[in-house]
Design an enzyme around this catalytic site. Structure first.
Site, PDB file in Angstrom:
ATOM      1  N   ARG A  36     -78.684  36.737   7.355  1.00  9.85           N
ATOM      2  CA  ARG A  36     -76.988  36.474   7.619  1.00  9.85           C
ATOM      3  C   ARG A  36     -77.497  37.895   9.165  1.00  9.85           C
ATOM      4  O   ARG A  36     -78.282  38.200   9.078  1.00  9.85           O
ATOM      5  CB  ARG A  36     -76.207  37.396   7.113  1.00  9.85           C
ATOM      6  CG  ARG A  36     -75.999  36.153   5.550  1.00  9.85           C
ATOM      7  CD  ARG A  36     -74.529  37.422   4.912  1.00  9.85           C
ATOM      8  NE  ARG A  36     -73.660  36.494   3.463  1.00  9.85           N
ATOM      9  CZ  ARG A  36     -74.502  37.077   2.757  1.00  9.85           C
ATOM     10  NH1 ARG A  36     -75.436  37.442   2.617  1.00  9.85           N
ATOM     11  NH2 ARG A  36     -74.102  36.242   1.413  1.00  9.85           N
ATOM     12  N   LYS A  81     -74.116  41.477   0.974  1.00 15.37           N
ATOM     13  CA  LYS A  81     -72.558  41.875   1.673  1.00 15.37           C
ATOM     14  C   LYS A  81     -72.135  42.673  -0.302  1.00 15.37           C
ATOM     15  O   LYS A  81     -73.490  42.528  -0.801  1.00 15.37           O
ATOM     16  CB  LYS A  81     -71.821  40.524   0.989  1.00 15.37           C
ATOM     17  CG  LYS A  81     -71.954  39.223   2.462  1.00 15.37           C
ATOM     18  CD  LYS A  81     -71.103  38.737   1.921  1.00 15.37           C
ATOM     19  CE  LYS A  81     -70.416  37.784   3.564  1.00 15.37           C
ATOM     20  NZ  LYS A  81     -69.654  36.699   3.157  1.00 15.37           N
ATOM     21  N   HIS A 125     -75.707  31.701  12.047  1.00 17.99           N
ATOM     22  CA  HIS A 125     -75.760  31.262  10.751  1.00 17.99           C
ATOM     23  C   HIS A 125     -75.741  29.684  10.309  1.00 17.99           C
ATOM     24  O   HIS A 125     -76.409  29.655   9.568  1.00 17.99           O
ATOM     25  CB  HIS A 125     -73.636  31.362  10.870  1.00 17.99           C
ATOM     26  CG  HIS A 125     -73.467  31.651   9.587  1.00 17.99           C
ATOM     27  ND1 HIS A 125     -73.501  32.647   8.459  1.00 17.99           N
ATOM     28  CD2 HIS A 125     -72.906  30.302   9.190  1.00 17.99           C
ATOM     29  CE1 HIS A 125     -73.000  32.175   7.292  1.00 17.99           C
ATOM     30  NE2 HIS A 125     -72.022  30.842   7.277  1.00 17.99           N
ATOM     31  N   ARG A 162     -78.842  29.706   9.242  1.00 14.30           N
ATOM     32  CA  ARG A 162     -79.192  30.011   7.545  1.00 14.30           C
ATOM     33  C   ARG A 162     -78.476  28.577   7.032  1.00 14.30           C
ATOM     34  O   ARG A 162     -78.943  28.175   5.923  1.00 14.30           O
ATOM     35  CB  ARG A 162     -77.661  31.323   7.377  1.00 14.30           C
ATOM     36  CG  ARG A 162     -77.637  31.528   6.000  1.00 14.30           C
ATOM     37  CD  ARG A 162     -76.760  32.737   6.034  1.00 14.30           C
ATOM     38  NE  ARG A 162     -76.475  32.836   5.001  1.00 14.30           N
ATOM     39  CZ  ARG A 162     -76.697  33.670   3.651  1.00 14.30           C
ATOM     40  NH1 ARG A 162     -77.073  33.957   3.687  1.00 14.30           N
ATOM     41  NH2 ARG A 162     -75.795  33.392   2.499  1.00 14.30           N
ATOM     42  N   HIS A 175     -75.856  34.638  -2.458  1.00 14.23           N
ATOM     43  CA  HIS A 175     -74.077  34.159  -2.686  1.00 14.23           C
ATOM     44  C   HIS A 175     -74.379  34.875  -4.028  1.00 14.23           C
ATOM     45  O   HIS A 175     -74.692  34.234  -5.140  1.00 14.23           O
ATOM     46  CB  HIS A 175     -74.332  32.404  -3.079  1.00 14.23           C
ATOM     47  CG  HIS A 175     -74.720  32.202  -1.897  1.00 14.23           C
ATOM     48  ND1 HIS A 175     -75.251  30.338  -2.093  1.00 14.23           N
ATOM     49  CD2 HIS A 175     -73.650  32.276  -0.248  1.00 14.23           C
ATOM     50  CE1 HIS A 175     -74.352  30.798   0.598  1.00 14.23           C
ATOM     51  NE2 HIS A 175     -74.744  31.861   0.227  1.00 14.23           N
ATOM     52  N   TYR A 213     -74.265  22.620  -0.562  1.00 13.03           N
ATOM     53  CA  TYR A 213     -75.549  21.982   0.749  1.00 13.03           C
ATOM     54  C   TYR A 213     -76.274  20.921  -0.326  1.00 13.03           C
ATOM     55  O   TYR A 213     -77.333  20.452   0.705  1.00 13.03           O
ATOM     56  CB  TYR A 213     -76.740  23.652   0.902  1.00 13.03           C
ATOM     57  CG  TYR A 213     -76.596  24.770   1.335  1.00 13.03           C
ATOM     58  CD1 TYR A 213     -76.607  24.421   2.946  1.00 13.03           C
ATOM     59  CD2 TYR A 213     -75.545  26.132   1.036  1.00 13.03           C
ATOM     60  CE1 TYR A 213     -75.890  25.889   3.281  1.00 13.03           C
ATOM     61  CE2 TYR A 213     -75.681  26.800   2.096  1.00 13.03           C
ATOM     62  CZ  TYR A 213     -75.653  26.775   3.090  1.00 13.03           C
ATOM     63  OH  TYR A 213     -75.178  28.259   3.885  1.00 13.03           O
TER      64      TYR A 213
END
Length: 292
Positions: free
Chosen positions: A137, A161, A229, A232, A255, A264
């Protein structure tokens, strides 16, 4: 939210701003804010007002979730017995497929001639290559520590994250560019331990990275949204198009759930259909299946 749930400062700030807006709406005209007397109708009226101010469905969802979280907290710690936001329906979100860049466009951007003795040009090339070859990211790129990038093992450690670390492998070409970049960076007065620095030795910032990515891809013929992004998204799409397992892509992207990665697969299916229409002889005939 920050200390107990380990949510990011950005998420906390979004909640704070939503609740500040809610308080301003409920206290307009000098009215006192009585959380006990708030009704579902009050909340719906606020959301309609915010919609009229231009908030999109995704933003409205975030604002309602902030109110729901506030009342859940008050039910545990503030004596509240009901959550008036619980029964208000969340705005439905459109689900567009993630945007990505064609491989040939990224290849052209990464193969373009640059001055390999120029610090800024080499750094900018490294920025695009890191985003494309590792799928990290924007925030992870900016915060990537120099010590976390190992060119011998060909891997880097990313702080993602909720402060979760993950290991992302990379190839020989990226290792070479990191080595060349570090050689040039030795002449920059570094003011932090980040891998990527400005010419003054400070960490990169989002708008700089955005412009680097956009300009590099646009010069190579890219169109539409050309952002970090999007690279990504491109990373994930390229992996799946070339046979990578969905679970492996999930881990590389950082994720938490497989559902976030599964989007995706729809992109790759769309790409397969596009290639079929371009290449299959029956698809090219007027009146064929894809021609109807």
């Amino acid at each position: 939210m920050r200390l107990e749930r380990n949510l990011s400062w950005r998420t906390v700030d979004l909640y704070r701003r939503s609740l500040d807006q809610w308080e301003a709406y409920m206290t307009a005209g000098g009215r006192p804010l009585d959380l006990q007397s708030v009704t579902e109708g009050d909340i719906r009226s606020w959301l309609m007002y915010r919609s009229g101010q231009g908030d999109c469905s995704g933003t409205l969802r975030h604002k309602l979730q902030a109110l729901r979280a506030l009342y859940r907290y008050l039910m545990r710690h503030g004596g509240m017995t009901t959550n008036p936001a619980a029964q208000v329906e969340l705005a439905k979100l459109a689900k567009p497929l993630p945007k990505f860049v064609r491989e040939k466009t990224v290849d052209a951007a990464l193969d373009a001639d640059i001055d390999k003795d120029d610090f800024t040009q080499v750094r900018d090339r490294l920025v695009v290559m890191l985003l494309y070859e590792t799928g990290i990211r924007l925030s992870e790129l900016i915060g990537l520590q120099d010590a976390a990038v190992d060119v011998v093992k060909r891997e880097l450690k990313v702080r993602g994250k909720r402060d979760k670390d993950r290991i992302v492998p990379f190839g020989d070409e990226l290792a070479m560019w990191v080595t060349d970049y570090r050689r040039l960076r030795a002449d920059v007065p570094a003011q932090c331990g980040n891998l990527l620095l400005t010419s003054k030795g400070k960490p990169l910032y989002p708008s700089l990275v955005y412009h680097v990515v956009h300009d590099s891809l646009a010069t190579a013929g890219g169109t539409g949204k050309l952002s970090p992004h999007v690279l990504r998204h491109t990373f994930a799409t390229v992996l799946l198009n070339n046979g990578a397992e969905l679970n492996n892509v999930k881990e590389l992207l950082g994720h938490e759930s497989l559902a976030a990665t599964q989007v995706y697969t729809h992109v790759t299916l769309s790409e397969l259909k596009h290639n079929y229409e371009l290449a299959h002889p029956r698809a090219l005939k007027k009146g064929g299946y894809y021609g109807n």
